[in-house]
Design a protein around this motif. Structure first.
Motif, PDB file in Angstrom:
ATOM      1  N   LYS A   1      53.191  48.201  29.359  1.00 30.61           N
ATOM      2  CA  LYS A   1      52.946  47.954  27.944  1.00 30.61           C
ATOM      3  C   LYS A   1      53.611  46.646  27.514  1.00 30.61           C
ATOM      4  O   LYS A   1      54.816  46.471  27.644  1.00 30.61           O
ATOM      5  CB  LYS A   1      53.482  49.120  27.106  1.00 30.61           C
ATOM      6  CG  LYS A   1      52.770  50.453  27.381  1.00 30.61           C
ATOM      7  CD  LYS A   1      53.286  51.555  26.482  1.00 30.61           C
ATOM      8  CE  LYS A   1      52.589  52.879  26.784  1.00 30.61           C
ATOM      9  NZ  LYS A   1      51.150  52.808  26.486  1.00 30.61           N
ATOM     10  N   SER A   2      52.804  45.736  27.023  1.00 28.09           N
ATOM     11  CA  SER A   2      53.288  44.462  26.519  1.00 28.09           C
ATOM     12  C   SER A   2      52.252  43.931  25.529  1.00 28.09           C
ATOM     13  O   SER A   2      51.047  44.183  25.690  1.00 28.09           O
ATOM     14  CB  SER A   2      53.485  43.459  27.668  1.00 28.09           C
ATOM     15  OG  SER A   2      53.880  42.199  27.169  1.00 28.09           O
ATOM     16  N   GLU A   3      52.715  43.224  24.527  1.00 24.17           N
ATOM     17  CA  GLU A   3      51.802  42.738  23.492  1.00 24.17           C
ATOM     18  C   GLU A   3      50.769  41.761  24.041  1.00 24.17           C
ATOM     19  O   GLU A   3      49.671  41.637  23.486  1.00 24.17           O
ATOM     20  CB  GLU A   3      52.604  42.063  22.368  1.00 24.17           C
ATOM     21  CG  GLU A   3      53.433  43.051  21.538  1.00 24.17           C
ATOM     22  CD  GLU A   3      54.126  42.363  20.376  1.00 24.17           C
ATOM     23  OE1 GLU A   3      53.983  41.126  20.251  1.00 24.17           O
ATOM     24  OE2 GLU A   3      54.796  43.052  19.590  1.00 24.17           O
ATOM     25  N   ASN A   4      51.117  41.056  25.117  1.00 23.92           N
ATOM     26  CA  ASN A   4      50.200  40.052  25.662  1.00 23.92           C
ATOM     27  C   ASN A   4      49.486  40.540  26.925  1.00 23.92           C
ATOM     28  O   ASN A   4      48.936  39.745  27.686  1.00 23.92           O
ATOM     29  CB  ASN A   4      50.939  38.751  25.973  1.00 23.92           C
ATOM     30  CG  ASN A   4      51.927  38.905  27.129  1.00 23.92           C
ATOM     31  OD1 ASN A   4      52.437  40.000  27.384  1.00 23.92           O
ATOM     32  ND2 ASN A   4      52.204  37.797  27.808  1.00 23.92           N
ATOM     33  N   LEU A   5      49.460  41.867  27.130  1.00 21.90           N
ATOM     34  CA  LEU A   5      48.852  42.440  28.332  1.00 21.90           C
ATOM     35  C   LEU A   5      47.923  43.580  27.947  1.00 21.90           C
ATOM     36  O   LEU A   5      48.287  44.465  27.176  1.00 21.90           O
ATOM     37  CB  LEU A   5      49.950  42.953  29.264  1.00 21.90           C
ATOM     38  CG  LEU A   5      49.526  43.729  30.517  1.00 21.90           C
ATOM     39  CD1 LEU A   5      48.701  42.852  31.448  1.00 21.90           C
ATOM     40  CD2 LEU A   5      50.754  44.276  31.241  1.00 21.90           C
ATOM     41  N   SER A   6      46.700  43.570  28.501  1.00 25.21           N
ATOM     42  CA  SER A   6      45.759  44.657  28.237  1.00 25.21           C
ATOM     43  C   SER A   6      44.947  44.948  29.495  1.00 25.21           C
ATOM     44  O   SER A   6      44.750  44.069  30.337  1.00 25.21           O
ATOM     45  CB  SER A   6      44.813  44.302  27.087  1.00 25.21           C
ATOM     46  OG  SER A   6      44.043  43.151  27.396  1.00 25.21           O
ATOM     47  N   PHE A   7      44.496  46.192  29.614  1.00 24.52           N
ATOM     48  CA  PHE A   7      43.699  46.608  30.758  1.00 24.52           C
ATOM     49  C   PHE A   7      42.391  47.201  30.273  1.00 24.52           C
ATOM     50  O   PHE A   7      42.344  47.907  29.260  1.00 24.52           O
ATOM     51  CB  PHE A   7      44.459  47.659  31.582  1.00 24.52           C
ATOM     52  CG  PHE A   7      45.718  47.149  32.220  1.00 24.52           C
ATOM     53  CD1 PHE A   7      45.684  46.487  33.436  1.00 24.52           C
ATOM     54  CD2 PHE A   7      46.943  47.332  31.592  1.00 24.52           C
ATOM     55  CE1 PHE A   7      46.847  46.014  34.019  1.00 24.52           C
ATOM     56  CE2 PHE A   7      48.121  46.865  32.171  1.00 24.52           C
ATOM     57  CZ  PHE A   7      48.065  46.198  33.386  1.00 24.52           C
ATOM     58  N   GLN A   8      41.300  46.923  31.015  1.00 18.88           N
ATOM     59  CA  GLN A   8      40.015  47.486  30.662  1.00 18.88           C
ATOM     60  C   GLN A   8      39.137  47.650  31.895  1.00 18.88           C
ATOM     61  O   GLN A   8      39.366  47.014  32.928  1.00 18.88           O
ATOM     62  CB  GLN A   8      39.308  46.630  29.610  1.00 18.88           C
ATOM     63  CG  GLN A   8      39.126  45.179  29.985  1.00 18.88           C
ATOM     64  CD  GLN A   8      38.590  44.365  28.815  1.00 18.88           C
ATOM     65  OE1 GLN A   8      37.562  44.697  28.215  1.00 18.88           O
ATOM     66  NE2 GLN A   8      39.303  43.304  28.459  1.00 18.88           N
ATOM     67  N   GLU A   9      38.151  48.498  31.769  1.00 17.65           N
ATOM     68  CA  GLU A   9      37.252  48.786  32.873  1.00 17.65           C
ATOM     69  C   GLU A   9      36.167  47.719  32.979  1.00 17.65           C
ATOM     70  O   GLU A   9      35.642  47.237  31.981  1.00 17.65           O
ATOM     71  CB  GLU A   9      36.615  50.165  32.667  1.00 17.65           C
ATOM     72  CG  GLU A   9      35.774  50.641  33.823  1.00 17.65           C
ATOM     73  CD  GLU A   9      35.175  52.023  33.564  1.00 17.65           C
ATOM     74  OE1 GLU A   9      34.303  52.440  34.342  1.00 17.65           O
ATOM     75  OE2 GLU A   9      35.586  52.666  32.565  1.00 17.65           O
ATOM     76  N   GLY A  10      35.829  47.351  34.199  1.00 17.63           N
ATOM     77  CA  GLY A  10      34.776  46.366  34.420  1.00 17.63           C
ATOM     78  C   GLY A  10      34.704  45.998  35.883  1.00 17.63           C
ATOM     79  O   GLY A  10      35.642  46.243  36.651  1.00 17.63           O
ATOM     80  N   SER A  11      33.613  45.388  36.298  1.00 17.47           N
ATOM     81  CA  SER A  11      33.435  44.998  37.695  1.00 17.47           C
ATOM     82  C   SER A  11      33.514  43.481  37.846  1.00 17.47           C
ATOM     83  O   SER A  11      33.373  42.735  36.871  1.00 17.47           O
ATOM     84  CB  SER A  11      32.098  45.496  38.224  1.00 17.47           C
ATOM     85  OG  SER A  11      31.031  44.703  37.743  1.00 17.47           O
ATOM     86  N   ALA A  12      33.687  43.049  39.091  1.00 18.64           N
ATOM     87  CA  ALA A  12      33.776  41.616  39.372  1.00 18.64           C
ATOM     88  C   ALA A  12      32.443  40.918  39.133  1.00 18.64           C
ATOM     89  O   ALA A  12      32.401  39.715  38.870  1.00 18.64           O
ATOM     90  CB  ALA A  12      34.223  41.398  40.822  1.00 18.64           C
ATOM     91  N   ALA A  13      31.350  41.669  39.198  1.00 19.17           N
ATOM     92  CA  ALA A  13      30.024  41.090  38.989  1.00 19.17           C
ATOM     93  C   ALA A  13      29.541  41.255  37.554  1.00 19.17           C
ATOM     94  O   ALA A  13      28.439  40.794  37.208  1.00 19.17           O
ATOM     95  CB  ALA A  13      29.009  41.723  39.947  1.00 19.17           C
ATOM     96  N   ALA A  14      30.349  41.904  36.711  1.00 15.41           N
ATOM     97  CA  ALA A  14      30.024  42.070  35.285  1.00 15.41           C
ATOM     98  C   ALA A  14      31.337  42.134  34.515  1.00 15.41           C
ATOM     99  O   ALA A  14      31.774  43.200  34.092  1.00 15.41           O
ATOM    100  CB  ALA A  14      29.182  43.312  35.057  1.00 15.41           C
ATOM    101  N   ILE A  15      31.947  40.999  34.327  1.00 14.73           N
ATOM    102  CA  ILE A  15      33.279  40.928  33.721  1.00 14.73           C
ATOM    103  C   ILE A  15      33.173  41.114  32.208  1.00 14.73           C
ATOM    104  O   ILE A  15      32.411  40.403  31.540  1.00 14.73           O
ATOM    105  CB  ILE A  15      33.941  39.577  34.048  1.00 14.73           C
ATOM    106  CG1 ILE A  15      34.107  39.435  35.569  1.00 14.73           C
ATOM    107  CG2 ILE A  15      35.310  39.464  33.375  1.00 14.73           C
ATOM    108  CD1 ILE A  15      34.573  38.054  36.013  1.00 14.73           C
ATOM    109  N   PRO A  16      33.912  42.033  31.618  1.00 23.20           N
ATOM    110  CA  PRO A  16      33.799  42.341  30.189  1.00 23.20           C
ATOM    111  C   PRO A  16      34.598  41.387  29.295  1.00 23.20           C
ATOM    112  O   PRO A  16      35.358  41.819  28.425  1.00 23.20           O
ATOM    113  CB  PRO A  16      34.354  43.768  30.113  1.00 23.20           C
ATOM    114  CG  PRO A  16      35.393  43.802  31.180  1.00 23.20           C
ATOM    115  CD  PRO A  16      34.851  42.962  32.307  1.00 23.20           C
TER     116      PRO A  16
END
Length: 269
Positions: A75-90
């Motif tokens: 957890k950090s204000e400048n860090l986020s995680f999300q789902e996605g693939s290398a061939a369809a970057i969100p």
């Protein structure tokens, strides 16, 4: 906990961990105060490391459960995680300064689609730092088959793929030497490594299992040879396992049962 050998976890203290940490250590001069994408971020430790230097880090992974765990752990204000693939970057077009992709491309066969997506999300002055096993040494020379790898690349195939999308490229090789990771420019004179004993010393050939490419359409600072000292890191795990054995019920029981025999032996020595 069992480990498959893929998706490095922070309870692993092997050469794999040393090699991965060395790759992330190379990034500091390139990501300072930049917006960074860590594609196929896995457990998230690399994204978290980069967030201490970068202005913003996006960790993207194809596995939803992995993303959920990373969100809870780091957890950090400048860090986020999300789902996605290398061939369809969100992410939006031209939204990041640096794309980092370590040990990703060999896990799928959509290589050109991945590079096209990376170019899309990178700013015109952006940079890609990407690693992959060298199929010649990683698989062929060792007669080894990694069941998690879909399409591995030979060195020239890897270079051609990256060069088709970026004007400037530096290729690095990575070896593992006595607990340490060594990364050096593929085109420069290699650091000599020796081995031997009191009877003979000789040159030791250690094949570079991994390739690392730094690529951009603008000029960038070239990497020099570097060494990551992994001995203390690996030894910490060895010490932990030794302590675990000494504290185990099996060891304590065996020690108690053998105590009379040790006493008798002491009397006759």
């Amino acid at each position: 906990m069992s480990w498959t050998g893929e998706r490095l976890e922070t309870y692993i203290y092997t050469r794999d961990a040393v090699e991965h940490l060395h790759r992330y250590s190379l990034l500091t001069p390139y990501i300072a105060d930049k917006t960074v994408l860590d594609i196929a971020c896995g457990e998230g430790y690399g994204s978290a490391i980069m967030s201490k230097t970068a202005a913003r880090v996006y960790g993207v992974d194809i596995d939803a459960d992995t993303v959920t765990k990373a969100q809870a752990k780091y957890k950090s204000e400048n860090l986020s995680f999300q789902e996605g693939s290398a061939a369809a970057i969100p992410l939006q077009d031209h939204s990041v300064d640096v794309v980092v992709s370590f040990e990703t491309i060999e896990h799928h066969d959509k290589h050109r689609e991945m590079l096209s997506e990376i170019k899309r999300v990178l700013k015109p002055s952006g940079m890609l730092i990407i690693s992959t096993p060298d199929k010649l040494y990683y698989s062929d020379a060792r007669n080894f088959k990694n069941k998690f790898h879909v399409k591995e690349l030979y060195k020239q195939e890897f270079v051609d793929l990256i060069a088709a999308h970026f004007a400037n490229l530096q290729l690095l090789t990575q070896e593992y030497v006595n607990g340490n990771s060594l990364i050096q420019d593929d085109a420069s004179e290699k650091i000599a490594i020796f081995t031997g004993n009191y009877s003979e010393v000789q040159t030791q050939h250690i094949p570079p299992l991994y390739l690392i490419a730094i690529a951009a359409d603008v000029e960038f600072e070239r990497q020099k040879a570097s060494l990551f000292d992994g001995n203390s890191f690996v030894n910490a795990e060895i010490d932990s396992k030794v302590r675990y054995v000494y504290q185990s019920t099996t060891y304590k029981l065996g020690h108690t049962l053998l105590r009379p025999f040790k006493f008798i032996k002491h009397l006759f020595t």
